[in-house]
Design a protein around this motif. Structure first.
Motif, PDB file in Angstrom:
ATOM      1  N   GLY A   9      47.803  -9.869  54.029  1.00  0.00           N
ATOM      2  CA  GLY A   9      48.053  -8.955  55.106  1.00  0.00           C
ATOM      3  C   GLY A   9      49.116  -7.761  54.263  1.00  0.00           C
ATOM      4  O   GLY A   9      49.784  -7.339  55.135  1.00  0.00           O
ATOM      5  N   GLU A  10      48.766  -7.333  53.089  1.00  0.00           N
ATOM      6  CA  GLU A  10      49.673  -6.299  52.463  1.00  0.00           C
ATOM      7  C   GLU A  10      48.888  -5.720  51.199  1.00  0.00           C
ATOM      8  O   GLU A  10      48.091  -6.486  50.767  1.00  0.00           O
ATOM      9  N   VAL A  11      49.474  -4.665  50.823  1.00  0.00           N
ATOM     10  CA  VAL A  11      48.788  -3.917  49.815  1.00  0.00           C
ATOM     11  C   VAL A  11      49.543  -4.535  48.366  1.00  0.00           C
ATOM     12  O   VAL A  11      50.833  -4.311  48.458  1.00  0.00           O
ATOM     13  N   TRP A  12      48.697  -4.839  47.548  1.00  0.00           N
ATOM     14  CA  TRP A  12      49.035  -5.695  46.486  1.00  0.00           C
ATOM     15  C   TRP A  12      49.590  -4.684  45.407  1.00  0.00           C
ATOM     16  O   TRP A  12      50.563  -4.883  44.541  1.00  0.00           O
ATOM     17  N   LYS A  13      48.725  -3.677  45.064  1.00  0.00           N
ATOM     18  CA  LYS A  13      48.856  -2.833  44.120  1.00  0.00           C
ATOM     19  C   LYS A  13      48.069  -1.548  44.380  1.00  0.00           C
ATOM     20  O   LYS A  13      47.444  -1.460  44.945  1.00  0.00           O
TER      21      LYS A  13
ATOM     22  N   ALA B 108      47.938 -13.651  47.846  1.00  0.00           N
ATOM     23  CA  ALA B 108      49.036 -12.716  47.234  1.00  0.00           C
ATOM     24  C   ALA B 108      49.997 -13.065  46.102  1.00  0.00           C
ATOM     25  O   ALA B 108      50.442 -12.543  45.532  1.00  0.00           O
ATOM     26  N   SER B 109      50.616 -14.328  46.499  1.00  0.00           N
ATOM     27  CA  SER B 109      51.591 -14.636  45.638  1.00  0.00           C
ATOM     28  C   SER B 109      51.012 -15.206  44.210  1.00  0.00           C
ATOM     29  O   SER B 109      51.606 -14.954  43.484  1.00  0.00           O
ATOM     30  N   GLU B 110      49.788 -15.698  44.319  1.00  0.00           N
ATOM     31  CA  GLU B 110      49.172 -16.142  43.186  1.00  0.00           C
ATOM     32  C   GLU B 110      48.614 -15.128  42.360  1.00  0.00           C
ATOM     33  O   GLU B 110      48.304 -14.841  41.151  1.00  0.00           O
ATOM     34  N   ALA B 111      48.276 -14.076  43.208  1.00  0.00           N
ATOM     35  CA  ALA B 111      47.621 -12.802  42.384  1.00  0.00           C
ATOM     36  C   ALA B 111      48.345 -12.272  41.306  1.00  0.00           C
ATOM     37  O   ALA B 111      47.810 -11.909  40.147  1.00  0.00           O
ATOM     38  N   GLY B 112      49.465 -12.230  41.588  1.00  0.00           N
ATOM     39  CA  GLY B 112      50.464 -11.489  40.502  1.00  0.00           C
ATOM     40  C   GLY B 112      50.412 -12.217  39.215  1.00  0.00           C
ATOM     41  O   GLY B 112      50.203 -11.513  37.971  1.00  0.00           O
ATOM     42  N   ASP B 113      50.499 -13.430  39.175  1.00  0.00           N
ATOM     43  CA  ASP B 113      50.694 -14.568  38.057  1.00  0.00           C
ATOM     44  C   ASP B 113      49.259 -14.499  37.585  1.00  0.00           C
ATOM     45  O   ASP B 113      49.069 -13.996  36.206  1.00  0.00           O
ATOM     46  N   GLU B 114      48.129 -14.351  38.141  1.00  0.00           N
ATOM     47  CA  GLU B 114      46.907 -14.618  37.691  1.00  0.00           C
ATOM     48  C   GLU B 114      46.549 -13.121  36.949  1.00  0.00           C
ATOM     49  O   GLU B 114      45.903 -13.105  35.706  1.00  0.00           O
ATOM     50  N   HIS B 115      46.640 -12.221  37.566  1.00  0.00           N
ATOM     51  CA  HIS B 115      46.366 -10.835  37.131  1.00  0.00           C
ATOM     52  C   HIS B 115      47.341 -10.629  35.898  1.00  0.00           C
ATOM     53  O   HIS B 115      46.921  -9.671  35.057  1.00  0.00           O
ATOM     54  N   HIS B 116      48.443 -10.856  35.759  1.00  0.00           N
ATOM     55  CA  HIS B 116      49.446 -10.552  34.777  1.00  0.00           C
ATOM     56  C   HIS B 116      48.860 -11.450  33.510  1.00  0.00           C
ATOM     57  O   HIS B 116      48.989 -10.977  32.386  1.00  0.00           O
ATOM     58  N   ASP B 117      48.349 -12.445  33.673  1.00  0.00           N
ATOM     59  CA  ASP B 117      47.956 -13.491  32.637  1.00  0.00           C
ATOM     60  C   ASP B 117      46.648 -13.425  32.179  1.00  0.00           C
ATOM     61  O   ASP B 117      46.329 -13.570  31.008  1.00  0.00           O
ATOM     62  N   GLU B 118      45.855 -12.540  32.914  1.00  0.00           N
ATOM     63  CA  GLU B 118      44.566 -12.427  32.654  1.00  0.00           C
ATOM     64  C   GLU B 118      44.194 -11.900  31.185  1.00  0.00           C
ATOM     65  O   GLU B 118      43.333 -12.365  30.671  1.00  0.00           O
ATOM     66  N   HIS B 119      44.848 -11.057  30.848  1.00  0.00           N
ATOM     67  CA  HIS B 119      44.542 -10.169  29.706  1.00  0.00           C
ATOM     68  C   HIS B 119      45.502 -10.657  28.530  1.00  0.00           C
ATOM     69  O   HIS B 119      45.722  -9.852  27.615  1.00  0.00           O
ATOM     70  N   GLY B 120      46.296 -11.959  28.947  1.00  0.00           N
ATOM     71  CA  GLY B 120      47.298 -11.913  27.796  1.00  0.00           C
ATOM     72  C   GLY B 120      46.825 -12.975  26.883  1.00  0.00           C
ATOM     73  O   GLY B 120      47.571 -13.004  25.842  1.00  0.00           O
ATOM     74  N   ASP B 121      45.570 -13.474  26.682  1.00  0.00           N
ATOM     75  CA  ASP B 121      44.859 -14.173  25.770  1.00  0.00           C
ATOM     76  C   ASP B 121      43.635 -13.671  25.272  1.00  0.00           C
ATOM     77  O   ASP B 121      42.574 -14.331  25.528  1.00  0.00           O
ATOM     78  N   GLU B 122      43.740 -12.591  24.446  1.00  0.00           N
ATOM     79  CA  GLU B 122      42.444 -11.983  24.115  1.00  0.00           C
ATOM     80  C   GLU B 122      42.417 -11.922  22.494  1.00  0.00           C
ATOM     81  O   GLU B 122      43.450 -11.949  21.967  1.00  0.00           O
TER      82      GLU B 122
END
Length: 449
Positions: free
Chosen positions: A429-433, A38-52
């Motif tokens: 164990g949490e709703v991420w988004k 969960a803690s990594e998801a925010g960074d990965e999902h944020h960066d995933e579309h940053g280099d297109e």
């Protein structure tokens, strides 16, 4: 029978025959990959579309659309609603496309991580989710394009089960009993050229609500029965000669194909009194503990001896269920359990899934997602995650109600009552988004890209 594919007009989609029952789920290879915490998801999902980088001059298999290169895969979700299909970015939950499609339409990923078969009037149409990867030496390139919904590419009277196994996609037409097998690696070229090139076709003796599974070895697993009675299954060789058959599976329905903890391949179908398993060319009937103990939908996990199934003991009980079944392939036994621990919550077949590590996921009418682990003769609820508001099981299975799927190690839960979709980190164990889709969605399928 195949025909050419062009962009789909809404008029071509009609209401799919309501006689099709809810179909089982197998475990295609394009739904099992590691996910961040969960803690990594925010960074990965944020960066995933940053280099297109956008490429307008050529389509890189983008079917004529402008193509964008991304720094990593871009998984997407397809969701049906009454009147169309939404394509949603699985990371940002932004709607990428809203494509008109009249009537009640069903979704099945075809196994290539990009295309989704849409069961509709006249056969299977194809949704190009517009996300894919291309190998390039020791690395891959990742691309996205505008999603496209193409008209019927494989004609059928009653398009039903689509099974992905051993690099093959197998279609079953309930109206005719025709089976069609296509190589997964050929999907992009065949969709672009507007027609399929089946590597195998088979005609069952009588039409029925059935399923077929093709194997890399050249065998074909096919159910047996007619329009009123389904009895079991058989295994055919490459020349359609019967190798082995078993008719001890009344009401055969729902399939999954995978490998167990010993690496042995198996194909499992549900029965009204247990399950039927094919391993090493031999059928084994595993009985349910009740005289009528229907397992109609099955969910396996690669390398696991535990196969999750729904479970019903009342033929007239409707689609709401309170117990689940877990088939132990090591002991050839069926464990029946109440995942809600006597709370009275229910679920439907749309609310079952497997995690990437084999976890058992069940979404209840109390709005909570339960994560369970199988331990031989018992199940442990290891996590209960509140996700959505309480809901009621509808009388008709086609009616929109919450659905669950797993993509890249995250659970996706729809909430038709509010028009929302929720991403759940079921290990943390949490709703991420969450996001508002603006539609009362019905079915959901993933494209890994």
């Amino acid at each position: 029978m195949t025909r050419s594919t062009r962009p789909l007009s809404a008029a071509l989609f009609g209401v799919l025959a309501l006689g099709l029952a809810a179909c089982g789920a197998s475990t295609p290879s394009d739904t099992a990959s590691a996910s961040p915490s969960a803690s990594e998801a925010g960074d990965e999902h944020h960066d995933e579309h940053g280099d297109e980088e956008e490429h307008e001059g050529h389509d890189h298999e983008g079917e004529g659309h402008a193509v964008t290169e991304a720094s990593s895969r871009t998984p997407r979700l397809a969701l049906t609603y009454d009147g169309g299909v939404l394509v949603v970015d699985a990371n940002t939950l932004e709607t990428v496309a809203d494509l008109p499609a009249e009537g009640f339409n069903r979704l099945n990923a075809v196994g290539d991580g990009r295309h989704i078969a849409v069961s509709t009037t006249g056969g299977w149409a194809v949704l190009d989710a517009g996300t894919w990867s291309e190998p390039h030496g020791d690395h891959d390139h990742y691309w996205t394009a505008k999603p496209a919904l193409h008209e019927v590419i494989l004609e059928a009277e009653k398009p039903a089960h689509v099974v992905v196994h051993d690099g093959l996609t197998t279609f079953f037409d309930d109206g005719t009993g025709e089976v069609t097998v296509v190589e997964i690696s050929e999907w992009t070229d065949q969709v672009e050229h507007g027609h399929l090139h089946p590597i195998r076709e088979y005609q069952t003796a009588q039409p029925h609500h059935g399923v077929a599974v093709a194997t890399e070895a050249g065998d074909l697993f096919v159910t047996r029965g007619d329009e009123t009675t389904r009895t079991g299954a058989m295994l055919l060789d490459a020349g359609d000669a019967e190798i082995v058959a078993n008719d001890e599976c009344p009401g055969v329905h729902g399939e999954t194909a995978s490998t167990d903890a010993n690496g042995t391949e198996f194909i499992l179908v549900g029965c009204e009194n247990g399950v039927l398993v094919l391993r090493d060319g031999t059928f084994t009937k595993i009985a349910a503990p009740d005289a009528y103990g229907r397992i109609g939908n099955a969910f396996s996990a690669e390398g696991s001896n535990a196969v999750l199934g729904d479970y019903g003991t009342d033929p007239e009980g409707g689609i709401g269920l309170t117990q689940i079944s877990v088939v132990d392939l090591e002991t050839n036994s069926v464990l029946i359990a109440d995942p809600f621990e006597g709370s009275g919550a229910q679920y439907t077949w749309r609310d079952l899934a497997r995690g990437t590590e084999g976890e058992i996921l069940v979404l209840g009418t109390d709005g909570s997602l339960r994560v369970l682990e199988a331990h031989g003769d018992h199940l442990d609820v290891i996590r209960t995650i509140p996700v959505i508001d309480a809901w009621e099981v509808p009388e008709e299975w086609q009616t929109a109600h919450p659905a669950l799927t797993v993509l890249d190690g995250m659970a996706y839960v729809t909430e038709p009552a509010t028009g929302e979709i929720h991403v759940v980190d079921y290990t943390g164990g949490e709703v991420w988004k969450s996001a508002d889709l603006g539609q009362e969605v019905i079915e959901i399928a993933g494209a890994t890209g």
